[in-house]
Design a protein around this motif. Structure first.
Motif, PDB file in Angstrom:
ATOM      1  N   PHE A   1     -43.323  43.592 -34.760  1.00  0.00           N
ATOM      2  CA  PHE A   1     -43.759  44.170 -33.482  1.00  0.00           C
ATOM      3  C   PHE A   1     -42.632  44.027 -32.444  1.00  0.00           C
ATOM      4  O   PHE A   1     -42.307  44.972 -31.725  1.00  0.00           O
ATOM      5  CB  PHE A   1     -45.023  43.424 -33.041  1.00  0.00           C
ATOM      6  CG  PHE A   1     -45.700  43.975 -31.824  1.00  0.00           C
ATOM      7  CD1 PHE A   1     -46.395  45.165 -31.872  1.00  0.00           C
ATOM      8  CD2 PHE A   1     -45.668  43.273 -30.626  1.00  0.00           C
ATOM      9  CE1 PHE A   1     -47.039  45.664 -30.746  1.00  0.00           C
ATOM     10  CE2 PHE A   1     -46.309  43.761 -29.499  1.00  0.00           C
ATOM     11  CZ  PHE A   1     -46.997  44.957 -29.554  1.00  0.00           C
ATOM     12  N   LEU A   2     -42.012  42.854 -32.422  1.00  0.00           N
ATOM     13  CA  LEU A   2     -40.906  42.627 -31.488  1.00  0.00           C
ATOM     14  C   LEU A   2     -39.715  43.508 -31.842  1.00  0.00           C
ATOM     15  O   LEU A   2     -39.058  44.075 -30.968  1.00  0.00           O
ATOM     16  CB  LEU A   2     -40.483  41.152 -31.492  1.00  0.00           C
ATOM     17  CG  LEU A   2     -41.451  40.196 -30.802  1.00  0.00           C
ATOM     18  CD1 LEU A   2     -41.010  38.755 -31.021  1.00  0.00           C
ATOM     19  CD2 LEU A   2     -41.542  40.480 -29.301  1.00  0.00           C
ATOM     20  N   MET A   3     -39.436  43.630 -33.135  1.00  0.00           N
ATOM     21  CA  MET A   3     -38.321  44.474 -33.574  1.00  0.00           C
ATOM     22  C   MET A   3     -38.582  45.933 -33.201  1.00  0.00           C
ATOM     23  O   MET A   3     -37.683  46.659 -32.779  1.00  0.00           O
ATOM     24  CB  MET A   3     -38.139  44.327 -35.089  1.00  0.00           C
ATOM     25  CG  MET A   3     -37.052  45.193 -35.677  1.00  0.00           C
ATOM     26  SD  MET A   3     -35.433  44.878 -34.960  1.00  0.00           S
ATOM     27  CE  MET A   3     -34.966  43.402 -35.832  1.00  0.00           C
ATOM     28  N   ALA A   4     -39.856  46.349 -33.350  1.00  0.00           N
ATOM     29  CA  ALA A   4     -40.213  47.728 -32.995  1.00  0.00           C
ATOM     30  C   ALA A   4     -39.918  47.981 -31.515  1.00  0.00           C
ATOM     31  O   ALA A   4     -39.630  49.108 -31.123  1.00  0.00           O
ATOM     32  CB  ALA A   4     -41.684  47.992 -33.306  1.00  0.00           C
ATOM     33  N   GLY A   5     -39.972  46.931 -30.711  1.00  0.00           N
ATOM     34  CA  GLY A   5     -39.728  47.097 -29.282  1.00  0.00           C
ATOM     35  C   GLY A   5     -38.265  47.068 -28.907  1.00  0.00           C
ATOM     36  O   GLY A   5     -37.905  47.296 -27.747  1.00  0.00           O
ATOM     37  N   LYS A   6     -37.412  46.819 -29.873  1.00  0.00           N
ATOM     38  CA  LYS A   6     -35.991  46.664 -29.559  1.00  0.00           C
ATOM     39  C   LYS A   6     -35.392  47.936 -28.958  1.00  0.00           C
ATOM     40  O   LYS A   6     -34.611  47.888 -28.018  1.00  0.00           O
ATOM     41  CB  LYS A   6     -35.225  46.254 -30.817  1.00  0.00           C
ATOM     42  CG  LYS A   6     -34.088  45.356 -30.475  1.00  0.00           C
ATOM     43  CD  LYS A   6     -33.563  44.637 -31.666  1.00  0.00           C
ATOM     44  CE  LYS A   6     -32.330  43.863 -31.236  1.00  0.00           C
ATOM     45  NZ  LYS A   6     -31.560  43.379 -32.335  1.00  0.00           N
ATOM     46  N   SER A   7     -35.771  49.081 -29.543  1.00  0.00           N
ATOM     47  CA  SER A   7     -35.253  50.327 -28.964  1.00  0.00           C
ATOM     48  C   SER A   7     -36.376  51.083 -28.254  1.00  0.00           C
ATOM     49  O   SER A   7     -36.399  52.302 -28.231  1.00  0.00           O
ATOM     50  CB  SER A   7     -34.618  51.182 -30.059  1.00  0.00           C
ATOM     51  OG  SER A   7     -35.539  51.324 -31.122  1.00  0.00           O
ATOM     52  N   GLY A   8     -37.324  50.343 -27.691  1.00  0.00           N
ATOM     53  CA  GLY A   8     -38.446  50.966 -26.976  1.00  0.00           C
ATOM     54  C   GLY A   8     -39.692  50.940 -27.833  1.00  0.00           C
ATOM     55  O   GLY A   8     -39.732  51.593 -28.870  1.00  0.00           O
ATOM     56  N   LEU A   9     -40.698  50.184 -27.398  1.00  0.00           N
ATOM     57  CA  LEU A   9     -41.927  50.051 -28.192  1.00  0.00           C
ATOM     58  C   LEU A   9     -42.785  51.308 -28.003  1.00  0.00           C
ATOM     59  O   LEU A   9     -43.523  51.441 -27.034  1.00  0.00           O
ATOM     60  CB  LEU A   9     -42.718  48.809 -27.765  1.00  0.00           C
ATOM     61  CG  LEU A   9     -43.961  48.546 -28.611  1.00  0.00           C
ATOM     62  CD1 LEU A   9     -43.576  47.990 -29.979  1.00  0.00           C
ATOM     63  CD2 LEU A   9     -44.912  47.584 -27.912  1.00  0.00           C
ATOM     64  N   ASN A  10     -42.668  52.200 -28.956  1.00  0.00           N
ATOM     65  CA  ASN A  10     -43.432  53.456 -28.884  1.00  0.00           C
ATOM     66  C   ASN A  10     -44.814  53.178 -29.470  1.00  0.00           C
ATOM     67  O   ASN A  10     -45.042  53.332 -30.651  1.00  0.00           O
ATOM     68  CB  ASN A  10     -42.671  54.518 -29.687  1.00  0.00           C
ATOM     69  CG  ASN A  10     -43.338  55.857 -29.668  1.00  0.00           C
ATOM     70  OD1 ASN A  10     -43.030  56.714 -30.469  1.00  0.00           O
ATOM     71  ND2 ASN A  10     -44.259  56.069 -28.752  1.00  0.00           N
TER      72      ASN A  10
END
Ligand SMILES: Cc1cc2nc3c(=O)[nH]c(=O)nc-3n(C[C@H](O)[C@H](O)[C@H](O)COP(=O)(O)OP(=O)(O)OC[C@H]3O[C@@H](n4cnc5c(N)ncnc54)[C@H](O)[C@@H]3O)c2cc1C
Length: 386
Positions: free
Chosen positions: A26-35
């Protein structure tokens, strides 16, 4: 989300994760913007999912994009809708949302245990965990498994749970990479000069799908978010014929007639590369790709060359290794689940998220479905009566 829903129903909840901290993907998904979701029209939103079962549609109807936004706002995180309709937290990152969420879970009574790797059940039916302090066994009235798919294993989702469930008679579909890059057998010459270089603003097509964006030439092949919407079609082609054809339009904003006229007007004494640079206005990377695909001999006639540049055929050999895919399909089959997401073979054990066999493109669809399933399974598990 399952924990939150179960707490709301009055259950006592403990959360266990194998990793030293929770929600790493979940945190990684937010690295380039948590869509986290998408604001397009509901019917269109629901049509994006590829699941061999109507139950997923029902779950998303019950907790869809609007609910996800309201839920996020309820945690004090404002949402932001991009020009494409994609929904993000206004700060883009996942960490403020996760922090607020975990704080609320703790205040509501959830107990979090990290470094607890679930390893199945013992003979008496107790859950078995491996922890740094040794094995831990415990009993629960009901269990929700939300163990993720089988990619980015360094973040925790290694798919190893599949063997444990298969051994218990749970029907599983094989894992498949989804939303992934693809392998192309580039020449050494192209890689020496252009590995890591982007093909800017190209249009990609495969089957009936197309998408526009930048594509990076990688050592293995091609990588780009613009490839993800095509990945299901490309994978199907590979499965059917052993390879797939990706068409790249190097000049999506220039129509064929204009391009042909520009190429025809070029000085015939000009070298092929100069013609591509000056008349077609291609950059070095695009010219290198044209030479790679045409083996150094692009069509000479203006009409043929224009058609070639607008539909450059790139042969795709395979998807990148599954561990590098953004998500995976496959996992617990829908036939193994009842209408409340409980495993028919294991009464009292529920499933949620990417570990179930469904698929969707990127764009907020993955997380929305995971949250919807978490909510439904939490509610059902809290009301499970043996
Ligand atoms: C780089 C990247 C970017 C992404 N960006 C987006 C995006 O912008 N929008 C979007 O919608 N989706 C995105 N995704 C996909 C999305 O993050 C996943 O679909 C989602 O996190 C899946 O949620 P889940 O809870 O099902 O599984 P996961 O988030 O994978 O969580 C599974 C958890 O189970 C734990 N676990 C596994 N096995 C065990 C075990 N045996 N014992 C104990 N714990 C175990 C793992 O440690 C992990 O914490 C992205 C994915 C990646 C890799």
């Amino acid at each position: 989300m399952a924990a939150e829903a179960a707490l709301k129903e009055g259950a006592q909840v403990s959360i266990y994760d194998a990793m030293p901290s929770v929600a790493r993907k979940f945190l990684m998904a937010g690295k380039s913007g948590l869509n986290i979701s998408h604001s397009e029209e509901e019917k269109l939103f629901r049509s994006r999912y590829r699941a061999p079962d109507a139950r997923l549609d029902g779950l998303i109807a019950a907790f869809g994009p609007g609910d996800v936004e309201r839920w996020m706002n309820g945690l004090g995180i404002e949402s932001f809708r991009g020009s494409s309709g994609r929904v993000f937290p206004v700060m883009m990152k996942a960490s403020p949302l996760l922090r607020a969420w975990l704080a609320r879970l703790r205040t509501s009574g959830a107990r979090l245990h990290v470094r607890h790797r679930w390893q199945g059940w013992d003979e008496a039916g107790a859950l078995v965990f491996a922890t740094p302090e040794g094995e831990v066994r415990l009993e629960a009235d009901s269990v929700i498994l939300a163990l993720g798919g089988a990619s980015w294993s360094r973040l925790g989702s290694d798919g190893a749970w599949a063997q444990l469930l298969a051994a218990m008679g749970v029907e599983l579909a094989p894992f498949q990479p989804s939303n992934c890059g693809f392998e192309v057998a580039w020449s050494k010459r192209l890689l020496d000069g252009f590995e890591g270089a982007p093909l800017k603003g190209v249009k990609l097509s495969a089957g009936r799908q197309s998408a526009q964006g930048d594509v990076v030439i990688t050592k293995r092949g091609v990588e780009s978010g613009a490839l993800y919407p095509l990945s299901a079609d490309l994978l199907r082609q590979i499965e059917d014929t052993g390879s797939a054809s990706l068409e790249i339009d190097l000049l999506p904003d220039v129509d064929m007639g204009t391009l042909r006229r520009r190429l025809a007007a070029a000085n015939p004494k000009e070298s092929s590369s100069n013609r591509l640079r000056k008349a077609a206005r291609l950059d070095r990377t695009k010219i290198a790709l044209v030479n790679e695909i045409s083996r150094g001999a692009p069509p000479a006639e203006a009409g043929d060359l224009a058609a070639f540049l607008k539909a450059l055929p790139v042969r795709i050999d395979a998807p990148v290794p599954m561990d590098e895919a953004i998500s995976t399909s496959g996992g617990v089959s829908w036939d193994a689940l009842d209408d409340r997401l409980m495993l028919k073979a294991l009464p009292g054990v529920y499933c949620a998220g990417e570990m179930i066999d469904w698929d969707a493109p990127t764009g907020g669809y993955l997380l929305t479905a995971c949250l919807a399933m978490g909510r439904a399974s939490g509610k059902a598990a809290a009301n499970h009566h043996i």
